[in-house]
Structure formats: structure tokens, C-alpha cells
Write an enzyme that holds these catalytic residues in place. Structure first.
Site, PDB file in Angstrom:
ATOM      1  N   SER A 136      -6.150   0.614  -6.314  1.00  0.00           N
ATOM      2  CA  SER A 136      -6.354  -0.093  -7.507  1.00  0.00           C
ATOM      3  C   SER A 136      -5.630  -1.339  -7.678  1.00  0.00           C
ATOM      4  O   SER A 136      -4.239  -1.454  -7.048  1.00  0.00           O
ATOM      5  CB  SER A 136      -6.009   0.832  -8.560  1.00  0.00           C
ATOM      6  OG  SER A 136      -6.151  -0.293  -9.875  1.00  0.00           O
ATOM      7  N   TYR A 161      -1.222   5.656 -13.958  1.00  0.00           N
ATOM      8  CA  TYR A 161      -2.520   5.568 -13.375  1.00  0.00           C
ATOM      9  C   TYR A 161      -2.199   4.708 -12.169  1.00  0.00           C
ATOM     10  O   TYR A 161      -2.558   5.116 -10.870  1.00  0.00           O
ATOM     11  CB  TYR A 161      -3.569   5.008 -14.079  1.00  0.00           C
ATOM     12  CG  TYR A 161      -4.919   4.470 -13.216  1.00  0.00           C
ATOM     13  CD1 TYR A 161      -5.727   5.476 -12.644  1.00  0.00           C
ATOM     14  CD2 TYR A 161      -4.905   3.108 -12.820  1.00  0.00           C
ATOM     15  CE1 TYR A 161      -6.698   4.960 -11.800  1.00  0.00           C
ATOM     16  CE2 TYR A 161      -6.003   2.633 -11.932  1.00  0.00           C
ATOM     17  CZ  TYR A 161      -6.871   3.606 -11.622  1.00  0.00           C
ATOM     18  OH  TYR A 161      -7.920   3.148 -10.914  1.00  0.00           O
TER      19      TYR A 161
END
Length: 342
Positions: A136, A161
Site C-alpha cells: 500500500s 494498517y
């Protein structure tokens, strides 16, 4: 720039196949006659009807096998690798969302760490030609240098995350080093499009508008220093992945990380104004969101901006869809899918 084409004789395992990117990638491979094993746990992080709607479009393909299950279930993963012997694995299954990782950290460890470890172990014991996995843009944290390059320092994640995605890159590197597993990590930059994730801002803005509610914009109402995002249309993401699948990294350590972004960041407010125009066009009337400005949320970063030079060098590809074109496709789909009548 040439790259190896897909081989329809190979077996592709796609985890997160009912997810946004997983669905589009599965469909692209199936359209080319590839055999796809799709795995998804259909969790209720967002509306499961959308996941089922995606799956319904994949099920008519003869070459598609769907398995409902969780990558955190090691026994199931072993069974799938034993039974289907995938040649190429694309791990897109993960608990997504920066803000939700602050509210519910357990699921991130379960899916993004334990689940990914299970995939790596399976690739070790049942060798594959290539493991491609989702990282990501959030790994760049509050990096001030733009555009973000793959060689940048990424040891300061600002959300759990992001920390799990950085961990995935480290784990994949180690397994490549120890067990010669060719692995490629993809740092996605704000992916959007039809059938996208309802937890993403653009989708939520449309939902709020049709519910007659104001939209919340987490930028402190500071238009001078607005948030910048590298919005990337889903078809561009899928083409980038497709080109990389048959082109595993080579070298002493067969591990590589690529940015897949639009290389053209937009101010959040410009993105919102474009979405208003596109929804207006889809409806045949003017659309103006009622806006409420809030402080920036913990874990959010001021800008995401991808350098895509490495991807272009490797497989000759650079995303090209403008936000006007991409958001119009989303708006047209949204109005049709939800049967919006105004």
C-alpha cells in the site's frame, strides 16, 4: 519495452477475489482463458451484497473456481495449494482501511500478518513461479519528499494498517531470500472505480448525497494546504498487475516492490468537485454536496504521490486514466446499480 504475456495454461490463485481489485483482475484473466481459483471470506467490513454481485459476474466462467474461506486458516490454504497447484499466486486478501485499523486492530493482525504468513509458507512448500501481493502507498507514512519512490525510507508508518503492509514487504523479502520464492509487492495508490469499496471516500460521498446528508471532509477546511491524493483508476491497476504476473523478479534475492499510482496527484477538493460534475451528468441535473469540514484524522497523510518510473522500466506501463474519465464511469455505474431516480 516487451514483457512476457499471460500463459492461459497456468493456474492463477487470487485471494480476495470478491474484493474490488480481485474481482477486476479475475475477470481480466478469465477473459483471456486463464484458469482462476478465487478465494474470499466475504467478510462484512462493507456491504456483502456488493461482493456477491461481483462474484455473480465471475461464476459463469467455466475456468473459475470459487472457494469461500480465510487466508488465516492455514489448513485450508495448504489444502488449496495441494489440490489446485497454483503456478502464480496473487494475494489481495487483506483487511483494508487506515481508520478502521485504529478501531479494530485484531483483524489486521489476523488477516494481514498471519494470513500472509500462511500464503508465504504455502509458496515455500508448494513452489510457485511468482507471488504477487498487495502492499500500500500507506507504507510511506508522513513522507514529505514527493513523488514517493520505491527506494524511499519507509520505517515510520502512521497507522497499524500501514505497519502490517510494511511487514508484508519484509516477510516476502525474507522468504524470497531463504526459499527463492519470486515475489513482487505492489504499493497501490487510492484505487477507485465502478463496483469499488463503499468505505472509500468517493463512494461514501455519493451515498451521503443520495441520503440527503452532508459529506465530511477531513482536511481542516484548509484549501491552501489541502490533502493531495494520487487517485488510480481500477483498470490501470489491473493492467499493471497483469503485465507483472508473468515477469517475476530475477537476481540473488527475487523480490521487488513497485508503486502503482497515477503519478498525477489531485487536491481532494478538486476530486470532490469533479465527482459532483460527473454525478450531475449521470443524473442530468446539477449536483452540489453539502460539505462539513473536520480536522484531519489520525493515520491520514497529507499527500500520496507515486513515482511510476520503476513500473514503466520493468513492463512499459504507466497508468493513464484521468479522474474525469474514471469518476464518470463510477457515477454512471452508481446511478444504474442503485437505481437512483431523482
Amino acid at each position: 519495452m516487451t514483457y512476457n504475456q499471460l500463459d492461459p495454461n497456468k493456474v492463477y490463485l487470487i485471494t480476495g477475489a470478491a474484493g474490488f481489485i480481485g474481482y477486476y483482475l479475475s475477470r481480466k484473466l478469465l477473459d483471456q482463458g486463464c484458469k482462476v481459483i478465487g478465494l474470499d471470506n466475504i467478510n462484512d467490513y462493507y456491504d456483502v451484497n456488493l461482493k456477491h454481485a461481483r462474484l455473480q459476474q465471475l461464476e459463469p466462467y467455466e475456468n473459475f473456481t470459487f472457494i469461500k474461506g480465510d487466508i488465516a486458516d492455514k489448513g485450508l490454504i495448504t489444502e488449496i495449494f495441494e489440490g489446485h497447484k497454483p503456478n502464480i499466486v496473487v494475494n489481495l486478501a487483506a483487511q483494508a482501511g487506515v481508520r478502521y485499523s485504529i478501531e479494530n486492530p485484531d483483524v489486521y493482525i489476523q488477516s494481514n500478518i498471519i494470513g500472509f504468513y500462511n500464503i508465504l509458507e504455502a509458496c515455500r512448500h508448494y513452489p510457485v513461479e511468482h507471488l504477487v501481493y498487495a502492499s500500500s502507498s500507506s507504507v510511506y507514512g508522513a513522507n514529505k519528499k514527493v513523488p514517493f519512490e520505491e527506494s524511499d525510507f519507509v520505517d515510520t508508518p502512521v497507522s497499524l494498517y500501514a505497519a502490517t503492509k510494511k511487514s508484508n514487504e519484509l516477510m516476502a523479502y525474507t522468504y524470497s531470500h531463504l526459499y527463492k520464492i519470486p515475489a513482487t509487492g505492489l504499493r497501490f495508490f487510492t484505487v477507485y472505480g465502478p463496483m469499488g469499496r463503499p468505505d472509500m471516500a468517493y463512494f461514501g460521498f455519493a451515498d451521503k448525497y443520495f441520503a440527503g446528508e452532508p459529506i465530511k471532509i477531513f482536511n481542516n477546511g484548509d484549501f491552501e494546504n489541502d490533502l493531495y491524493r494520487d487517485f488510480t483508476y481500477v483498470d490501470d491497476i489491473v493492467e499493471g498487475i497483469e503485465r507483472l504476473l508473468s515477469n517475476p523478479p530475477v537476481g540473488d534475492v527475487q523480490h521487488k516492490v513497485f508503486n502503482i499510482g497515477n503519478n498525477n496527484p489531485e487536491k481532494l477538493m478538486v476530486f470532490i468537485e469533479t465527482l459532483e460534475k460527473c454525478l450531475g451528468k449521470a443524473l442530468g441535473r446539477e449536483v452540489v454536496f453539502e460539505k462539513v469540514f473536520e480536522p484531519i484524522k489520525p493515520g491520514d497523510v497529507p499527500a500520496t504521490y507515486a513515482s511510476t518510473d520503476e513500473l514503466q522500466k520493468a513492463v512499459g506501463f504507466k497508468p493513464k486514466t484521468s479522474i474525469e474519465e474514471g469518476l464518470q464511469k463510477f457515477a454512471d455505474w452508481y446511478v444504474d446499480y442503485y437505481k437512483v431516480k431523482w
